[in-house]
Write a protein that holds these residues in place. Structure first.
Motif, short mmCIF file in Angstrom:
data_model
loop_
_atom_site.label_atom_id
_atom_site.label_comp_id
_atom_site.label_asym_id
_atom_site.label_seq_id
_atom_site.Cartn_x
_atom_site.Cartn_y
_atom_site.Cartn_z
N LEU A 187 -48.48 -10.96 67.97
CA LEU A 187 -48.10 -12.38 67.95
C LEU A 187 -46.85 -12.62 68.78
CD1 LEU A 187 -48.46 -13.04 64.09
CD2 LEU A 187 -50.23 -13.09 65.86
N PHE A 194 -51.24 -18.80 64.77
CA PHE A 194 -50.71 -17.66 65.52
C PHE A 194 -50.71 -18.06 66.99
CE2 PHE A 194 -52.98 -14.70 62.28
CZ PHE A 194 -51.85 -14.68 61.45
N ILE A 197 -55.55 -5.88 58.95
CA ILE A 197 -54.97 -6.20 57.64
C ILE A 197 -56.12 -6.59 56.73
CG2 ILE A 197 -53.32 -7.62 56.37
CD1 ILE A 197 -51.92 -8.27 58.96
N ARG A 257 -60.46 -17.35 51.59
CA ARG A 257 -60.26 -17.03 53.01
C ARG A 257 -61.57 -16.95 53.79
NH1 ARG A 257 -54.99 -15.53 54.36
NH2 ARG A 257 -53.80 -14.79 52.57
N GLU A 273 -58.90 -8.36 58.89
CA GLU A 273 -58.50 -9.13 60.06
C GLU A 273 -57.84 -8.19 61.05
OE1 GLU A 273 -56.92 -13.08 58.64
OE2 GLU A 273 -55.45 -12.53 60.16
N LYS A 274 -58.18 -8.35 62.30
CA LYS A 274 -57.56 -7.52 63.33
C LYS A 274 -56.06 -7.82 63.37
CE LYS A 274 -58.04 -6.62 68.27
NZ LYS A 274 -58.23 -5.17 68.20
N HIS A 285 -41.18 -14.91 59.53
CA HIS A 285 -41.46 -14.35 58.20
C HIS A 285 -40.70 -13.05 58.01
CE1 HIS A 285 -44.85 -16.99 59.04
NE2 HIS A 285 -44.96 -17.13 57.74
N TYR A 327 -51.01 -14.83 48.25
CA TYR A 327 -49.99 -15.75 48.79
C TYR A 327 -48.74 -14.94 49.11
CZ TYR A 327 -47.52 -15.46 44.35
OH TYR A 327 -46.85 -14.98 43.26
N ASP A 328 -47.92 -15.50 50.00
CA ASP A 328 -46.66 -14.84 50.37
C ASP A 328 -46.85 -13.36 50.68
OD1 ASP A 328 -45.26 -17.18 50.21
OD2 ASP A 328 -44.37 -16.77 48.25
N GLY A 329 -47.91 -13.05 51.40
CA GLY A 329 -48.15 -11.66 51.80
C GLY A 329 -48.69 -10.78 50.68
N GLY A 343 -43.82 -10.76 54.93
CA GLY A 343 -44.95 -11.64 54.60
C GLY A 343 -44.55 -12.96 53.96
P1 ADP Z 1 -50.20 -15.68 53.03
O1 ADP Z 1 -51.32 -16.38 52.34
O2 ADP Z 1 -49.55 -14.66 52.18
O3 ADP Z 1 -49.26 -16.64 53.72
P2 ADP Z 1 -51.03 -14.92 55.74
O4 ADP Z 1 -52.42 -14.57 56.09
O5 ADP Z 1 -50.50 -16.21 56.26
O6 ADP Z 1 -50.94 -14.83 54.16
O7 ADP Z 1 -50.08 -13.72 56.21
C1 ADP Z 1 -48.69 -13.74 56.04
C2 ADP Z 1 -48.01 -13.33 57.33
O8 ADP Z 1 -48.42 -12.00 57.73
C3 ADP Z 1 -48.36 -14.18 58.51
O9 ADP Z 1 -47.60 -15.38 58.55
C4 ADP Z 1 -48.06 -13.24 59.67
O10 ADP Z 1 -46.65 -13.12 59.87
C5 ADP Z 1 -48.53 -11.90 59.14
N1 ADP Z 1 -49.96 -11.71 59.54
C6 ADP Z 1 -51.03 -12.09 58.82
N2 ADP Z 1 -52.18 -11.81 59.47
C7 ADP Z 1 -51.85 -11.22 60.62
C8 ADP Z 1 -52.59 -10.69 61.74
N3 ADP Z 1 -53.93 -10.70 61.77
N4 ADP Z 1 -51.91 -10.15 62.78
C9 ADP Z 1 -50.55 -10.13 62.76
N5 ADP Z 1 -49.78 -10.61 61.74
C10 ADP Z 1 -50.41 -11.16 60.69
#
Ligand code: ADP
Ligand code: MG
Length: 377
Positions: free
Chosen positions: A186, A256, A144, A107, A181-182, A212, A152-154, A215
């Protein structure tokens, strides 16, 4: 010009999960032969492939076998050991490149690369060592904490409100490299899948709108219900990123959309993507055929949407004690079922998906949600 690879040739894929399975089906439909490398003897793709090499991804003998028997190799997941990718790449045609996979699997590298290409990402701080916890985090909270590799997958993500929570979360994740990450407000999430072959500009699939749950992708709706200008901007950003990477293959770009319609790139996947499964039933060319075409140095196929569509993931959660009520879904003539052949249903495990094709996206979504509920009964 890179030589085309034509039907009957053997194509190799690292990974035999559902993405490898759908790749195998597309390749075999076109008359190619397929070798799957996956350590799992029951992998979803292994049984459908011409050859299943059941070994670890860094087994020298297995990698050499790919070199000796395949015309080209691709991957279905980003966590292939970098060494294995490099070993193959120095001996045969590999797409995407080891360099692109290395960026997508970390990342920190990924976000730096995307911003370096002049494209927006969510505001983030890197936390690689304990000292980094002393940074001023206030402008990134609530946030986060995401592990830099192998999430992966949250999974590998913890929501934090304060610097103390961030510290505890970092320790909980094993004090491994992370990004903070802030948390953003969304409006909607969308994704774009790009295909590029040697010597082509590349093309994009129609933009998917993604919902989603915990996650994990739950539903994709296509066309995404966003203004055309936003969809076009997302396609251009995705193409620009793929071009900057000099990417060969299929790459998925997750976005996003903020309340003011600002588009930020969340992450990329160096392979076909869950949000692109709809292409099998609703596009002239599927994302898996594109993967075949790109690795064979053939131009990408037409990505025209044949019908509005909604795709619903089927997670192990709905199996409970019994199989879901398949007859409900299969008696619906505009619904298409795809199961991945996984023996054991577990909570959160992707077991399959289905699509519903309809006159418009809202109607497809409505029918898809009703069918998902019906499956549980
Ligand atoms: P993964 O690799 O598990 O797919 P992501 O970084 O895409 O990880 O995060 C999964 C989901 O979590 C995103 O699709 C979104 O719905 C939510 N999410 C992730 N980062 C943020 C953020 N900075 N602000 C708001 N929602 C977030
Ligand atoms: Mg994601």
């Amino acid at each position: 010009m890179t030589q085309h690879i034509l039907p009957n040739a053997m194509l190799g894929i690292l990974g035999g999960g559902q993405l490898g399975r759908m790749f195998t089906m597309a390749a075999r439909a076109m008359g190619y032969r397929v070798t799957v490398l996956d350590p799992d003897p029951d992998s979803p793709a292994g049984g459908l492939a011409d050859v299943h090499i059941c070994s670890k991804y860094d087994d020298p003998g297995a990698l050499q076998m790919l070199v000796d028997t395949c015309a080209a190799v691709t991957t279905e997941f980003e966590n292939v050991p970098a060494e294995s990718m490099r070993f193959l790449q120095s001996r045969m045609r590999v797409s995407p490149s080891a360099e692109c996979v290395a960026i997508a699997q970390d990342r920190i590298k990924e976000k730096r690369y995307i911003s370096g290409a002049g494209l927006g990402v969510a505001p983030f701080l890197t936390i690689e060592k304990a000292d980094d916890l002393a940074q001023d985090m206030s402008s990134h909270l609530p946030g986060i904490l995401k592990i830099a590799r192998l999430g992966y997958d949250g999974k590998g993500q913890i929501h934090v409100k304060t610097a103390d929570e961030a510290k505890a979360a970092w320790e909980q994740m094993g004090s491994k490299a992370c990004v903070l990450e802030k948390m953003l407000d969304l409006k909607i999430e969308i994704s774009v899948i790009v295909t590029r072959s040697a010597a082509t500009e590349g093309n994009t699939f129609p933009v998917a709108e993604n919902q989603h749950e915990s996650g994990i992708l739950d539903i994709s709706i296509v066309p995404a219900r966003v203004p055309e200008a936003i969809a076009e901007q997302a396609r251009q950003m995705a193409l620009k990123l793929a071009q900057a990477l000099d990417y060969i293959g299929v790459v998925a770009v997750e976005f996003f959309v903020l309340q003011d319609n600002t588009l930020l790139i969340n992450e990329i996947a160096p392979r076909p993507h869950n949000s692109g499964h709809y292409t099998i039933d609703a596009c002239l060319t599927s994302q898996f055929e594109q993967q075949v075409r790109a690795m064979c140095a053939l131009p990408p196929g037409d990505t025209h949407l044949l019908s509005p569509v909604a795709m619903v993931n089927l997670l192990g959660d709905i199996w409970r004690d019994d199989e879901p009520a398949w007859d409900k879904l299969l008696s619906q003539p505009n619904a298409k079922l795809h199961l991945y052949g996984k023996r054991e249903a577990r909570i959160g495990r992707k077991m399959g998906h289905f699509t519903v094709l309809a006159d418009n996206a809202d109607s497809a979504l409505q029918q898809a949600v009703a069918l998902k509920d019906a499956l549980k009964q």
